[in-house]
Design an enzyme around this catalytic site. Structure first.
Site, PDB file in Angstrom:
ATOM      1  N   GLU A  61      45.170  31.677  39.454  1.00 47.15           N
ATOM      2  CA  GLU A  61      45.774  32.104  40.714  1.00 47.15           C
ATOM      3  C   GLU A  61      45.542  31.005  41.755  1.00 47.15           C
ATOM      4  O   GLU A  61      44.523  30.998  42.448  1.00 47.15           O
ATOM      5  CB  GLU A  61      45.150  33.417  41.205  1.00 47.15           C
ATOM      6  CG  GLU A  61      45.339  34.601  40.258  1.00 47.15           C
ATOM      7  CD  GLU A  61      44.641  35.851  40.765  1.00 47.15           C
ATOM      8  OE1 GLU A  61      43.733  35.737  41.628  1.00 47.15           O
ATOM      9  OE2 GLU A  61      44.987  36.945  40.307  1.00 47.15           O
TER      10      GLU A  61
ATOM     11  N   ARG B  50      35.791  33.020  39.880  1.00 51.73           N
ATOM     12  CA  ARG B  50      36.399  32.873  41.193  1.00 51.73           C
ATOM     13  C   ARG B  50      36.077  31.547  41.878  1.00 51.73           C
ATOM     14  O   ARG B  50      36.619  31.237  42.935  1.00 51.73           O
ATOM     15  CB  ARG B  50      35.954  34.029  42.098  1.00 51.73           C
ATOM     16  CG  ARG B  50      36.470  35.374  41.622  1.00 51.73           C
ATOM     17  CD  ARG B  50      35.921  36.527  42.451  1.00 51.73           C
ATOM     18  NE  ARG B  50      36.250  36.454  43.858  1.00 51.73           N
ATOM     19  CZ  ARG B  50      37.407  36.813  44.392  1.00 51.73           C
ATOM     20  NH1 ARG B  50      38.383  37.276  43.606  1.00 51.73           N
ATOM     21  NH2 ARG B  50      37.620  36.719  45.690  1.00 51.73           N
TER      22      ARG B  50
ATOM     23  N   HIS C   2      41.271  31.428  41.455  1.00 53.33           N
ATOM     24  CA  HIS C   2      40.596  32.408  40.615  1.00 53.33           C
ATOM     25  C   HIS C   2      41.217  32.350  39.219  1.00 53.33           C
ATOM     26  O   HIS C   2      42.449  32.355  39.086  1.00 53.33           O
ATOM     27  CB  HIS C   2      40.745  33.813  41.200  1.00 53.33           C
ATOM     28  CG  HIS C   2      40.309  33.915  42.634  1.00 53.33           C
ATOM     29  ND1 HIS C   2      40.806  34.851  43.508  1.00 53.33           N
ATOM     30  CD2 HIS C   2      39.417  33.180  43.352  1.00 53.33           C
ATOM     31  CE1 HIS C   2      40.249  34.704  44.692  1.00 53.33           C
ATOM     32  NE2 HIS C   2      39.411  33.688  44.627  1.00 53.33           N
TER      33      HIS C   2
ATOM     34  N   ARG D 112      33.534  40.519  45.873  1.00 55.10           N
ATOM     35  CA  ARG D 112      34.331  39.293  45.807  1.00 55.10           C
ATOM     36  C   ARG D 112      33.537  38.046  46.175  1.00 55.10           C
ATOM     37  O   ARG D 112      34.056  36.938  46.073  1.00 55.10           O
ATOM     38  CB  ARG D 112      35.572  39.432  46.700  1.00 55.10           C
ATOM     39  CG  ARG D 112      36.561  40.442  46.151  1.00 55.10           C
ATOM     40  CD  ARG D 112      37.778  40.629  47.039  1.00 55.10           C
ATOM     41  NE  ARG D 112      38.673  41.623  46.458  1.00 55.10           N
ATOM     42  CZ  ARG D 112      39.660  41.371  45.613  1.00 55.10           C
ATOM     43  NH1 ARG D 112      39.888  40.129  45.247  1.00 55.10           N
ATOM     44  NH2 ARG D 112      40.413  42.325  45.136  1.00 55.10           N
TER      45      ARG D 112
ATOM     46  N   GLU E 213      48.943  34.476  52.115  1.00 54.64           N
ATOM     47  CA  GLU E 213      47.506  34.609  51.908  1.00 54.64           C
ATOM     48  C   GLU E 213      46.769  34.750  53.241  1.00 54.64           C
ATOM     49  O   GLU E 213      47.369  34.793  54.300  1.00 54.64           O
ATOM     50  CB  GLU E 213      46.962  33.430  51.097  1.00 54.64           C
ATOM     51  CG  GLU E 213      46.839  33.717  49.596  1.00 54.64           C
ATOM     52  CD  GLU E 213      45.787  34.788  49.277  1.00 54.64           C
ATOM     53  OE1 GLU E 213      44.976  35.132  50.167  1.00 54.64           O
ATOM     54  OE2 GLU E 213      45.786  35.283  48.134  1.00 54.64           O
TER      55      GLU E 213
ATOM     56  N   GLU F 127      37.189  37.310  35.668  1.00 56.63           N
ATOM     57  CA  GLU F 127      37.796  36.386  36.626  1.00 56.63           C
ATOM     58  C   GLU F 127      36.696  35.485  37.185  1.00 56.63           C
ATOM     59  O   GLU F 127      35.778  35.962  37.851  1.00 56.63           O
ATOM     60  CB  GLU F 127      38.461  37.189  37.742  1.00 56.63           C
ATOM     61  CG  GLU F 127      38.989  36.370  38.903  1.00 56.63           C
ATOM     62  CD  GLU F 127      39.360  37.247  40.094  1.00 56.63           C
ATOM     63  OE1 GLU F 127      40.082  36.758  40.974  1.00 56.63           O
ATOM     64  OE2 GLU F 127      38.903  38.413  40.155  1.00 56.63           O
TER      65      GLU F 127
END
Length: 473
Positions: free
Chosen positions: A132, A363, A272, A342, A215, A361
């Site tokens: 991503e 990150r 990510h 996160r 974003e 994931e």
């Protein structure tokens, strides 16, 4: 759909394509290319490659051993939408023409070797990667560095800093606030049409697409979503992603950067990276452990977390990367895992009851990384975790900001600079080199290149902010 060399040659003939553009990636992660008249490509080109001089490619051959061959992958064929003359693009791996061996410093070859290593272990036969990559769209960018000056300047019609600017036709406002750019509709989001064109252009180039959106950061931060794919394909797709986004932006008179932290005091751009291992068509990361993970997946996380300080030298390979990886934002600086936090470097996304969607994931990475090297290194770290049954410890499910200084001190964190990450890689690279995926020669040359061309040059130059701090001392 799998393509053969014969399929590609027939396509060239049927479409009367005159120009073939062969693309390959250099060590730092920038596409290089050379265009050929169509009759220079035949079936043998897909085996032996087309010769070129590799002495000027960053991190590659010396002048006395410069002969290399570009070997196009027929499965990567697509029509380049930015060329006036119809041009067929092919992504290449690199061979040593004298020995016929794949070049051990070619990033795409290293990525392929990582998948082969997974298969040799018997742990799995396929690894899926879903990157991503975030980016900024700017309307203007200027920068320079001389012996007596240094500056950068960026501007965006969306930048909150322009809320008081005098604009042609009048300033209409609608500037997203700092850290408030996530998912606004038009007119605050000015990039809907350009992102749509980017997404559909990628699809026309063969990249499987999903979505696009604004974003978090003010000043034009955006993201396009592409579907996961096998490791090498995912890296190919990411390079097409970057190529398409930059060229569509240029068409609109705009410019794109994947720099992790181009804007002070707002969110940076990461990448990510979702990943999972499969075998015989079955997912291996779904189970009855924490967050629906299997024991294999937890060990994989253990490998990622153990080797993360060294991994970051490849997944976050620029000095600017570490201006994003700082506490206080959503940046994943804590070397822990969680299904919701996160700020943890490994997150387990929601996947419902579908075992095929179970994945983890990582990150930390950003899109300044060479995706072939980054994905290969992450896989090697994860496999090391599985083989050695590395325990990832307890998950970090608490709010990181609620932890006391004493509790927070127990959570390991990412390196604070590229130099620190390179030092970690120098000490911890057996998980890469003992596999045969990376060579010691490559690791040594990577560290040397980064120190000589990025870390040390940054050391030598005064920073503009230092004048505010120290000029009248």
């Amino acid at each position: 759909m799998t393509k053969t060399p014969q399929d590609v040659l027939k396509w060239i003939q049927d479409e009367q394509i005159k120009i073939i553009d062969l693309k390959f990636i250099d060590t730092p992660g920038i596409w290089q290319h050379c265009s050929f008249y169509y009759d220079q490509l035949d079936e043998s080109s897909f085996v032996d490659g087309i010769p070129f001089d590799g002495s000027s490619i960053r991190g590659w051959k010396a002048i006395n051993e410069s002969d290399m061959s570009m070997v196009p992958d027929p499965n990567t064929a697509w029509i380049d939408p930015f060329c006036k003359e119809k041009t067929l693009s092919l992504i290449c791996s690199i061979k040593e023409p004298r020995t016929g061996e794949w070049y051990n410093r070619d990033p795409r070859t290293i990525a392929a070797k990582a998948v082969e290593y997974l298969q040799q272990t018997g742990l799995g036969d396929t690894v899926y990667i879903g990157p991503e990559a975030e980016f900024f769209i700017f309307d203007d960018v200027r920068f320079d560095q001389t012996e007596n000056s240094g500056y950068y300047f960026m501007d965006s019609v969306e930048g909150r800093w322009n809320s008081g600017a005098i604009e042609e036709g009048g300033n209409l406002g609608y500037k997203p606030g700092y850290k408030q750019g996530y998912f606004p509709v038009a007119p605050t989001d000015t990039a809907q049409d350009i992102r749509t064109e980017m997404l559909l252009t990628m699809a026309a180039c063969g990249v499987p697409i999903e979505k696009h959106h604004h974003e978090v950061a003010s000043g034009g931060q955006n993201e396009l979503g592409i579907k996961f794919d096998t490791l090498v394909n995912a890296a190919d797709n990411l390079m097409i992603y970057k190529y398409v986004i930059k060229n569509v932006a240029k068409k609109y008179g705009k410019t794109v950067t994947f720099m992790p932290k181009p804007i002070f005091n707002d969110n940076g751009s990461g990448m990510h990276t979702h990943q999972s291992i499969w075998k015989g068509g079955q997912p291996l990361f779904a189970g009855d452990k924490y967050a629906g993970l299997s024991q294999m997946a937890l060990w994989y996380i253990g490998g990622i977390l153990k080797h993360a300080p060294a991994l970051l030298a490849l997944t976050n390979p620029t000095t600017n990367s570490y201006k994003r990886l700082v506490p206080g934002f959503e940046a994943p600086v804590n070397l822990a895992y969680s299904q919701g936090n996160r700020s943890a470097s490994v997150r387990i996304p929601l996947s419902g009851t579908n075992p095929k969607a179970k994945r983890l994931e990582f990150r930390c990475p950003d899109a300044t990384s060479n995706p072939y090297l980054a994905f290969a290194a992450m896989l090697c770290a994860g496999i090391d975790g599985i083989k050695n049954q590395i325990d990832p410890g307890e998950p970090l499910d608490v709010d990181i900001y609620d932890l006391s200084p004493e509790e927070l001190a127990k959570v390991p964190s990412t390196p604070g600079s590229l130099e620190a990450a390179l030092e970690c890689l120098e000490k911890d690279h057996a998980f890469l080199t003992d596999t045969g995926v990376f060579t010691v020669d490559f690791i040594e040359s990577w560290i040397e290149y980064k120190l000589d061309n990025e870390v040390n040059p940054m050391r030598l130059r005064p920073h503009p902010y230092e004048f505010s701090l120290y000029y009248d001392c």
